[in-house]
Design an enzyme around this catalytic site. Sequence first.
Site, mmCIF file in Angstrom:
data_model
loop_
_atom_site.group_PDB
_atom_site.id
_atom_site.type_symbol
_atom_site.label_atom_id
_atom_site.label_comp_id
_atom_site.label_asym_id
_atom_site.label_seq_id
_atom_site.Cartn_x
_atom_site.Cartn_y
_atom_site.Cartn_z
ATOM 1 N N SER A 19 0.845 -1.192 0.000
ATOM 2 C CA SER A 19 0.000 0.000 0.000
ATOM 3 C C SER A 19 0.880 1.240 0.000
ATOM 4 C CB SER A 19 -0.904 0.011 1.228
ATOM 5 O OG SER A 19 -1.455 1.302 1.373
ATOM 6 N N HIS A 61 -1.189 -1.340 -4.316
ATOM 7 C CA HIS A 61 -2.470 -0.922 -3.748
ATOM 8 C C HIS A 61 -2.429 0.590 -3.520
ATOM 9 C CE1 HIS A 61 -6.177 -1.708 -1.440
ATOM 10 N NE2 HIS A 61 -5.750 -0.778 -0.598
ATOM 11 N N ASP A 79 -4.493 3.838 -2.122
ATOM 12 C CA ASP A 79 -5.607 4.257 -1.267
ATOM 13 C C ASP A 79 -6.019 5.683 -1.561
ATOM 14 O OD1 ASP A 79 -6.082 1.977 0.494
ATOM 15 O OD2 ASP A 79 -4.012 2.307 1.127
ATOM 16 N N MET A 117 -8.648 8.691 -0.579
ATOM 17 C CA MET A 117 -9.557 9.129 0.492
ATOM 18 C C MET A 117 -10.002 10.564 0.226
ATOM 19 S SD MET A 117 -7.327 7.783 3.689
ATOM 20 C CE MET A 117 -6.552 6.163 3.685
ATOM 21 N N HIS A 163 -8.148 1.604 -4.405
ATOM 22 C CA HIS A 163 -9.155 1.423 -3.346
ATOM 23 C C HIS A 163 -9.780 2.789 -3.047
ATOM 24 C CE1 HIS A 163 -9.721 0.358 1.251
ATOM 25 N NE2 HIS A 163 -10.872 0.562 0.635
ATOM 26 N N MET A 169 -11.929 5.167 -1.138
ATOM 27 C CA MET A 169 -12.643 5.405 0.136
ATOM 28 C C MET A 169 -13.267 6.785 0.019
ATOM 29 S SD MET A 169 -9.761 3.786 2.619
ATOM 30 C CE MET A 169 -8.519 3.828 1.348
ATOM 31 N N MET A 211 -11.833 -5.395 4.871
ATOM 32 C CA MET A 211 -11.086 -4.426 5.679
ATOM 33 C C MET A 211 -10.855 -5.025 7.067
ATOM 34 S SD MET A 211 -10.422 -1.843 3.775
ATOM 35 C CE MET A 211 -9.584 -0.940 5.075
ATOM 36 N N GLY A 254 -9.201 4.488 6.507
ATOM 37 C CA GLY A 254 -8.860 5.896 6.738
ATOM 38 C C GLY A 254 -7.404 6.126 7.093
ATOM 39 N N GLY A 294 -3.297 4.294 7.830
ATOM 40 C CA GLY A 294 -2.381 3.167 7.889
ATOM 41 C C GLY A 294 -1.924 2.981 9.330
ATOM 42 N N GLY A 295 -1.223 1.892 9.569
ATOM 43 C CA GLY A 295 -0.584 1.691 10.860
ATOM 44 C C GLY A 295 -1.506 1.294 12.008
ATOM 45 N N ASP A 319 -7.039 -6.106 3.895
ATOM 46 C CA ASP A 319 -6.375 -4.793 3.959
ATOM 47 C C ASP A 319 -6.430 -4.224 5.382
ATOM 48 O OD1 ASP A 319 -5.399 -2.247 3.452
ATOM 49 O OD2 ASP A 319 -7.069 -1.624 2.160
ATOM 50 N N GLY A 320 -5.242 -4.003 5.948
ATOM 51 C CA GLY A 320 -5.152 -3.330 7.245
ATOM 52 C C GLY A 320 -4.462 -4.165 8.308
ATOM 53 N N GLY A 321 -3.335 -3.654 8.802
ATOM 54 C CA GLY A 321 -2.635 -4.317 9.906
ATOM 55 C C GLY A 321 -1.969 -5.629 9.539
ATOM 56 N N GLY A 380 0.997 -2.004 4.125
ATOM 57 C CA GLY A 380 1.584 -0.677 4.028
ATOM 58 C C GLY A 380 2.752 -0.537 4.973
ATOM 59 N N THR A 381 2.430 -0.321 6.236
ATOM 60 C CA THR A 381 3.463 -0.084 7.247
ATOM 61 C C THR A 381 4.514 -1.189 7.269
ATOM 62 O OG1 THR A 381 1.738 1.012 8.513
ATOM 63 C CG2 THR A 381 3.772 0.497 9.691
ATOM 64 N N SER A 382 4.059 -2.454 7.228
ATOM 65 C CA SER A 382 5.028 -3.545 7.389
ATOM 66 C C SER A 382 5.968 -3.669 6.183
ATOM 67 C CB SER A 382 4.314 -4.867 7.673
ATOM 68 O OG SER A 382 3.554 -5.245 6.556
HETATM 69 C C1 DX5 Z 1 -6.543 1.957 5.265
HETATM 70 C C2 DX5 Z 1 -6.030 1.573 3.909
HETATM 71 C C3 DX5 Z 1 -4.933 0.578 3.920
HETATM 72 C C4 DX5 Z 1 -3.686 0.996 4.621
HETATM 73 C C5 DX5 Z 1 -3.025 -0.229 5.167
HETATM 74 O O1 DX5 Z 1 -7.661 2.771 5.095
HETATM 75 O O2 DX5 Z 1 -7.076 1.040 3.117
HETATM 76 O O3 DX5 Z 1 -4.625 0.143 2.600
HETATM 77 O O4 DX5 Z 1 -2.771 1.674 3.820
HETATM 78 O O5 DX5 Z 1 -1.965 0.176 5.933
HETATM 79 P P1 DX5 Z 1 -1.290 -0.749 7.016
HETATM 80 O O6 DX5 Z 1 -0.718 -1.925 6.296
HETATM 81 O O7 DX5 Z 1 -0.270 0.149 7.610
HETATM 82 O O8 DX5 Z 1 -2.365 -1.154 7.991
HETATM 83 ZN ZN ZN Z 2 -6.635 0.116 1.117
#
Ligand code: DX5
Ligand code: ZN
Length: 236
Positions: free
Chosen positions: A19, A44, A46, A48, A77, A79, A148, A153, A155-156, A187-189, A209-211
């Site tokens: 991401s 990916h 994002d 928003m 994606h 949002m 999700m 909204g 990351g992290g 998607d997420g964490g 994303g973060t990882s």
């Molecule tokens: C959150 C996004 C994710 C986000 C994931 O709204 O849809 O794609 O970037 O980030 P991590 O991997 O840090 O949870």
């Molecule tokens: Zn996403």
Amino acid sequence: MANFTFSTINCNEKLIAPSLLAADFACLESDILETKRAGVKILHIDVMDGHFVPNISIGIPIVSSIRKVSDQLFDVHLMISHPLKYIAPFVKAGADNITFHIETEDNPLEVIAEIRKLNKTVGMTLKPGTKPEEILPYLDMIDMVLIMSVEPGFGGQSFMPDMMQKVEFFKTKAREMKNKNFHIEVDGGIDLNTIGMASKAGANIFVAGTSVFKNKNKIQASIISLLEEAKEDGIQ
Ligand code: DX5
Ligand code: ZN
């Protein structure tokens, strides 16, 4: 444009979709090239709007710019509250797949029709509080469902293990649609501690994303270890 799509990628293949939200926006090109060196097929992205979710992120000009430096599949994606209006501009900018939320204010059938009209694949997604049954009426019209595992909204955030029941729910439905190439994305964490849960539940695409990007010197290594972990715990 990428030379493969969610229709041509086999849904039994386990894939990491980094991401870009967590990448270094001052050097997007070099971060993207790192993912490419790790064999990443899907990026990916994002989007928003500060309305559907309380944050603003990547928009159309960024997608256009990075399209010039990447032939990976752009998995966008959305949002945003009104996806219908923005599908054509994102496709023009280089999106290969558009994923939209069931909770938006637009009619899902119209959104799906618009994406199809532009010959792109369709993903549908839902917030943690939304029941998976709400997506069922659209299942045979879409290529992918995105679960999700955090509130959209930011990351992290921390992975919500309960969401894996939704992955199992859709995996069962996917098996029932025998000949359909249907992807399940989470998607997420997602990190080394959580990817196994998502893979075991039946997901094949893992947004991270973060990882992936938190340690700039280890982008490639992080992707490779995540993929190994997903394959180890995965089911077909
Ligand atoms: C959150 C996004 C994710 C986000 C994931 O709204 O849809 O794609 O970037 O980030 P991590 O991997 O840090 O949870
Ligand atoms: Zn996403």
